[in-house]
Design an enzyme around this catalytic site. Structure first.
Site, PDB file in Angstrom:
ATOM      1  N   LYS A   1       0.803  -1.229   0.000  1.00  0.00           N
ATOM      2  CA  LYS A   1       0.000   0.000   0.000  1.00  0.00           C
ATOM      3  C   LYS A   1       0.833   1.274   0.000  1.00  0.00           C
ATOM      4  O   LYS A   1       0.346   2.337  -0.401  1.00  0.00           O
ATOM      5  CB  LYS A   1      -0.928   0.008   1.210  1.00  0.00           C
ATOM      6  CG  LYS A   1      -2.048  -1.030   1.173  1.00  0.00           C
ATOM      7  CD  LYS A   1      -3.162  -0.621   0.250  1.00  0.00           C
ATOM      8  CE  LYS A   1      -4.393  -1.503   0.415  1.00  0.00           C
ATOM      9  NZ  LYS A   1      -5.509  -1.076  -0.443  1.00  0.00           N
TER      10      LYS A   1
ATOM     11  N   SER B   1       1.323  -9.784  -0.611  1.00  0.00           N
ATOM     12  CA  SER B   1       0.958  -8.369  -0.537  1.00  0.00           C
ATOM     13  C   SER B   1       1.230  -7.714   0.800  1.00  0.00           C
ATOM     14  O   SER B   1       1.369  -6.492   0.873  1.00  0.00           O
ATOM     15  CB  SER B   1      -0.515  -8.193  -0.907  1.00  0.00           C
ATOM     16  OG  SER B   1      -1.334  -8.978  -0.054  1.00  0.00           O
TER      17      SER B   1
END
Length: 316
Positions: A50, A301
């Protein structure tokens, strides 16, 4: 609707170059097929991919808007990324999180100096919009934004550069910003590769939507069942349009498959992965028959696993 282009992603790569880690591709020698590379975005400063989108989004704001401050809503990783980016830029940040967000993510967000506001699950987006208007803050959404998509796409650009003959890219899907950006980059720079999205079976709204050719709405209570707390969102109109264009197929994984993948990543790859970050490895390990053969990159991720939950899963 205007979609993000490879030029947008290349521009984002320049903006985040000195902030986001260029995570390596790690060939997994324990894999009997010898075709698995991991891209550990868990090694980013905030423990998840992110940071790429958050920095790109804030970098594109003019000085006046940055000075007034930013606001975001998130279950955790985007919250940390925006707080971290805002701290680096020296601007105030307000983060609205659901009250069920993992404590490790909430406390990490506070550690970057952000004001954290907790609200009941399902209300954090509306509250962020309300506060943005009240306080004159600029909203940095978790995925429904071209700058966010372009920033996340820089991970795909790196995959294509580091393994030009990649044949399969496995990417988690939730709100769709990561898959949209990575898919766009892969289709432009490694067009022979197939992009496969991975979702928990308990939050497989995108898999159903792509199969039907239209967006579907799963109740929040249904999506909240999965252990993968970072994959409980649904695509926006913008991200779904990208997914229809760049995602070749979807695979869903069970909760037990996610747990087993977390154990495998910890014991064999020496990587801490949160449940959301382990779904791509789960797809590779448990759904080989549904995947194309060949050189495969599984994007890990994030690694912001709750310590108690992680210990329990490892002991299982």
């Amino acid at each position: 609707m205007e979609l993000v282009t490879i030029s947008d992603i290349e521009a984002a790569a320049e903006r985040v170059r000195d902030v986001a880690v260029r995570t390596p591709l790690l060939l997994q020698t324990w894999d009997p097929r010898g075709t698995l590379w991991l891209k550990p975005e868990s090694l980013q400063p905030v423990g998840a991919f992110k940071v790429r989108g958050a920095f790109n989004a804030i970098a594109t704001l003019d000085e006046e808007r940055r000075t007034r401050g930013v606001i975001a809503y998130s279950s955790g990783n985007h919250a940390q990324a925006v707080a971290y980016a805002a701290q680096r830029y020296g601007v105030p940040a307000v983060i609205v999180v659901p009250d069920v967000a993992p404590r490790i993510k909430v406390e990490a967000t506070r550690s970057y100096g952000a004001e954290v506001i907790e609200v009941p699950i399902g209300e954090h987006e509306a509250k962020a919009h309300e506060l943005a208007t009240e306080r004159g803050l600029t909203l940095v959404p978790p995925y429904d934004d071209a700058a966010i998509i372009a920033g996340q796409g820089t991970a795909g650009l790196e995959i294509a550069e580091d393994l030009p003959d990649v044949e399969v890219v496995l990417v988690p899907v939730s709100g769709g910003g990561l898959a949209a950006g990575v898919g766009t980059a892969i289709k432009a720079r490694a067009p022979r590769a197939r992009v496969i999205g991975v979702e928990p079976a308990l939050a497989a709204d995108t898999a159903e939507g792509l199969r039907l050719g239209r967006q579907v709405d799963w109740p929040q209570a249904d999506r909240a069942r999965t252990i993968a707390d970072g994959l409980r969102a649904q695509p926006s109109e913008l991200t779904f349009a990208h997914l229809r264009k760049v995602v070749d197929d979807m695979v869903t994984v069970t909760e037990d498959e996610i747990r087993e993948a977390m154990r495998t990543l910890a014991r064999k790859a020496r990587l801490v992965a949160e449940p959301s970050g382990a779904v791509t490895t789960a797809a590779y390990l448990s759904h080989a028959g549904e995947l194309p053969p060949g050189r495969t990159v599984a994007l890990v991720s994030g690694g912001n696993a709750d310590p108690a939950m992680f210990a329990e899963i490892l002991a299982g």
